[in-house]
Motif scaffolding. Sequence first.
Motif, PDB file in Angstrom:
ATOM      1  N   ASN A  10       0.795  -1.233   0.000  1.00 40.42           N
ATOM      2  CA  ASN A  10       0.000   0.000   0.000  1.00 40.42           C
ATOM      3  C   ASN A  10       0.827   1.283   0.000  1.00 40.42           C
ATOM      4  N   ASN A  11       1.965   1.251  -0.660  1.00 37.69           N
ATOM      5  CA  ASN A  11       2.783   2.442  -0.919  1.00 37.69           C
ATOM      6  C   ASN A  11       3.856   2.008  -1.907  1.00 37.69           C
ATOM      7  N   TYR A  12       4.728   2.932  -2.320  1.00 37.98           N
ATOM      8  CA  TYR A  12       5.845   2.520  -3.179  1.00 37.98           C
ATOM      9  C   TYR A  12       6.957   3.566  -3.134  1.00 37.98           C
ATOM     10  N   ASN A  13       8.215   3.083  -3.135  1.00 40.53           N
ATOM     11  CA  ASN A  13       9.411   3.941  -3.205  1.00 40.53           C
ATOM     12  C   ASN A  13       9.627   4.842  -1.998  1.00 40.53           C
ATOM     13  N   THR A  14       9.119   4.453  -0.850  1.00 42.81           N
ATOM     14  CA  THR A  14       9.536   5.173   0.352  1.00 42.81           C
ATOM     15  C   THR A  14      10.934   4.640   0.689  1.00 42.81           C
ATOM     16  N   SER A  15      11.776   5.483   1.275  1.00 42.27           N
ATOM     17  CA  SER A  15      13.136   4.989   1.486  1.00 42.27           C
ATOM     18  C   SER A  15      13.758   5.414   2.800  1.00 42.27           C
ATOM     19  N   PRO A  16      13.133   5.088   3.928  1.00 39.89           N
ATOM     20  CA  PRO A  16      13.784   5.396   5.200  1.00 39.89           C
ATOM     21  C   PRO A  16      15.107   4.643   5.326  1.00 39.89           C
ATOM     22  N   VAL A  17      16.101   5.322   5.901  1.00 38.86           N
ATOM     23  CA  VAL A  17      17.453   4.743   5.932  1.00 38.86           C
ATOM     24  C   VAL A  17      17.557   3.547   6.879  1.00 38.86           C
ATOM     25  N   GLU A  18      16.544   3.396   7.759  1.00 41.00           N
ATOM     26  CA  GLU A  18      16.616   2.291   8.726  1.00 41.00           C
ATOM     27  C   GLU A  18      16.344   0.938   8.100  1.00 41.00           C
ATOM     28  N   MET A  19      15.782   0.912   6.876  1.00 42.29           N
ATOM     29  CA  MET A  19      15.413  -0.405   6.347  1.00 42.29           C
ATOM     30  C   MET A  19      16.362  -0.875   5.253  1.00 42.29           C
ATOM     31  N   PRO A  20      16.733  -2.177   5.301  1.00 43.06           N
ATOM     32  CA  PRO A  20      17.672  -2.712   4.318  1.00 43.06           C
ATOM     33  C   PRO A  20      17.098  -2.652   2.911  1.00 43.06           C
ATOM     34  N   PHE A  21      17.996  -2.444   1.946  1.00 42.37           N
ATOM     35  CA  PHE A  21      17.592  -2.332   0.545  1.00 42.37           C
ATOM     36  C   PHE A  21      18.572  -3.112  -0.316  1.00 42.37           C
ATOM     37  N   GLY A  22      18.058  -3.959  -1.207  1.00 47.29           N
ATOM     38  CA  GLY A  22      18.937  -4.694  -2.110  1.00 47.29           C
ATOM     39  C   GLY A  22      18.165  -5.741  -2.876  1.00 47.29           C
ATOM     40  N   GLY A  23      18.880  -6.428  -3.761  1.00 49.80           N
ATOM     41  CA  GLY A  23      18.188  -7.257  -4.734  1.00 49.80           C
ATOM     42  C   GLY A  23      18.189  -8.754  -4.486  1.00 49.80           C
ATOM     43  N   TYR A  24      17.242  -9.424  -5.156  1.00 49.67           N
ATOM     44  CA  TYR A  24      17.233 -10.870  -5.372  1.00 49.67           C
ATOM     45  C   TYR A  24      17.677 -11.067  -6.829  1.00 49.67           C
ATOM     46  N   LYS A  25      17.966 -12.302  -7.170  1.00 47.70           N
ATOM     47  CA  LYS A  25      18.246 -12.683  -8.566  1.00 47.70           C
ATOM     48  C   LYS A  25      19.283 -11.747  -9.222  1.00 47.70           C
ATOM     49  N   ASN A  26      19.070 -11.373 -10.486  1.00 51.81           N
ATOM     50  CA  ASN A  26      20.077 -10.548 -11.166  1.00 51.81           C
ATOM     51  C   ASN A  26      20.140  -9.105 -10.686  1.00 51.81           C
ATOM     52  N   SER A  27      19.280  -8.736  -9.757  1.00 51.33           N
ATOM     53  CA  SER A  27      19.339  -7.362  -9.244  1.00 51.33           C
ATOM     54  C   SER A  27      20.439  -7.169  -8.198  1.00 51.33           C
ATOM     55  N   GLY A  28      21.175  -8.240  -7.911  1.00 48.73           N
ATOM     56  CA  GLY A  28      22.356  -8.081  -7.067  1.00 48.73           C
ATOM     57  C   GLY A  28      22.253  -8.769  -5.731  1.00 48.73           C
ATOM     58  N   GLY A  36      23.935  -8.461  -1.317  1.00 49.82           N
ATOM     59  CA  GLY A  36      24.431  -7.523  -0.309  1.00 49.82           C
ATOM     60  C   GLY A  36      23.286  -6.544  -0.066  1.00 49.82           C
ATOM     61  N   ARG A  37      23.388  -5.761   0.976  1.00 48.77           N
ATOM     62  CA  ARG A  37      22.324  -4.804   1.276  1.00 48.77           C
ATOM     63  C   ARG A  37      22.920  -3.442   1.590  1.00 48.77           C
ATOM     64  N   GLU A  38      22.126  -2.407   1.350  1.00 44.71           N
ATOM     65  CA  GLU A  38      22.497  -1.056   1.785  1.00 44.71           C
ATOM     66  C   GLU A  38      21.383  -0.553   2.702  1.00 44.71           C
ATOM     67  N   ASN A  39      21.714   0.409   3.534  1.00 43.02           N
ATOM     68  CA  ASN A  39      20.800   0.948   4.553  1.00 43.02           C
ATOM     69  C   ASN A  39      20.526  -0.121   5.625  1.00 43.02           C
TER      70      ASN A  39
END
Length: 505
Positions: free
Chosen positions: A457-475, A477-480
Amino acid sequence: MAQSILDAMSGASTGSLVVTEPLNYWGGKRVKPRQEKNAEPVFEPATGRVLCQLVPCGAEEVDEAMQSAHTAYLTWRKMAGMERARVMLEAARIIRERREKIAKIEVINNGKSITEALVDIDVAWQSMEYYAGLAGTLSGQHIQLPGGAFSYTRREPLGVCAGIGAFNYPFQIAVTKSAPALACGNAMVFKPSPMTPVTAVILAEIYKEAGVPDGLFCVVQGGAETGTLLCGHPTVAKVSFTGSVPTGKKIMEMSAKGVKQVTLELGGKSPLIIFKDCELENAVKGALMANFLTQGQVCCNGTRVFVQKEIMPQFLEEVVKRTKAIPVGDPLLDGTRMGALISKPQLDKVLKYVSQAKAEGGRVLCGGDPFVPSDPKLKAGYFMSPCVLDNCRDDMTCVKEEIFGPVMSVMPFDTEEEVIKRANNTTYGLASGVFTRDISRAHRVAENLEAGTCFINNYNTSPVEMPFGGYKNSGFGRENGQVTIEYYSQLKTVVVEMGNVESLF
Ligand SMILES: NC(=O)C1=CN([C@@H]2O[C@H](COP(=O)(O)OP(=O)(O)OC[C@H]3O[C@@H](n4cnc5c(N)ncnc54)[C@H](O)[C@@H]3O)[C@@H](O)[C@H]2O)C=CC1
Ligand SMILES: C[N+](C)(C)CCCC(=O)O
């Protein structure tokens, strides 16, 4: 000195800035490039005018930056986490104090709207504060062993890390990579995208002003060749990369030769699934947030929008109405919500995707054309009108490939089971989204989507407290988030014997 350069530059408006100061930084100061004959122009996206020259660093320059970073690392790693935190909090304070100035220069170099750039800079100082907070928490485990022996673990830095950035969030990426790196006691040599070289060096100056040892955060300019030199340099312990999948694969191969750790933040073609029981207005807003930030040049964008058949007409009507109303134009004006794409080739590529979509049976409901603002100074800028494509099928090029422009592809679906299968039918796996009022369905869909993030129920919010990174070919490791500490540190086990050595020999 550093502040006066920033003050002078940020006095500019669209179409007036020329950057002549050196853009490399090591040893605690800006460093003039050596190979001026290799200079390439960098353009201001909103006007197509030359903003500055990009002179790539060669092997000797990269080596100097590495030595400078390594020297700083030896001091920095010995400081207590709380001492590092104090310096980082000061850096965060300075970024916050100068947010308008930094944002303005980011806009001139990148083409995104000032409204977005201010958010980007705010995320940057928040990231710095967050990792400053974690710097004092690094700790290990105490393990009891037989006979009074014990062992303990220490979380130690990796050494000098290389950061390689994309063009879409130039300042923010430099902070997202360097803040956790520095919090753990590492140094970083950072290479921005050759299209957005201007703001990383401002970060280097802020770190210096905040009190890091000279060389702790260095900036080397250049493209693929300089990037290759970074990945192959024996001093580098880890490479953190943000960019496209093909480049990510090369980075991983090169890093493998030196057994260097890598974090890969790569591209995506994320699904956004809108069920008929959603709150429609929020779903429409979510679809816009998922597609049109930074002129659509965002890795985690939800560009495959699956809409349940029953609500397709209402959804399309509302999404098209709002897309047509997006003010495109001078990115430095407060009222603008969409600026210029990064380059002429990128604009041409995106427009070609739109024509190909038409040829393959897609229907353009709005936008998809070059846009020429009325202001004469913007005539040669890289603008286009944001585009909604209807009648899309899963096998169309615009649905399969990452476009990296303001193009939303909309497809109908019938059932949950079907849409999950279709959503996962991609080699990418960066993000995903679901709009529904049914909470069990929301969590079931989140569980079944193959992606590193799922927005409910939202999209592209980016608080720094939550991990961000990919599955599959999107990579990987995580950032944030807290977990990133693990990607910028290593564990040492210390074993302590309290009795006599029982030798087998
Ligand atoms: N997952 C994420 O966090 C993000 C991913 N991206 C992805 O990045 C792409 C767009 O960014 P671009 O700058 O066009 O990507 P790119 O892959 O062309 O370049 C990224 C960086 O890698 C450097 N580079 C290029 N070739 C290299 C080589 N052989 N060795 C070392 N370095 C090299 C470039 O100079 C630049 O600094 C999109 O695919 C997008 O999805 C962009 C932003 C965030
Ligand atoms: C800030 N956010 C979430 C919109 C995008 C971050 C990923 C990227 O750098 O493309």
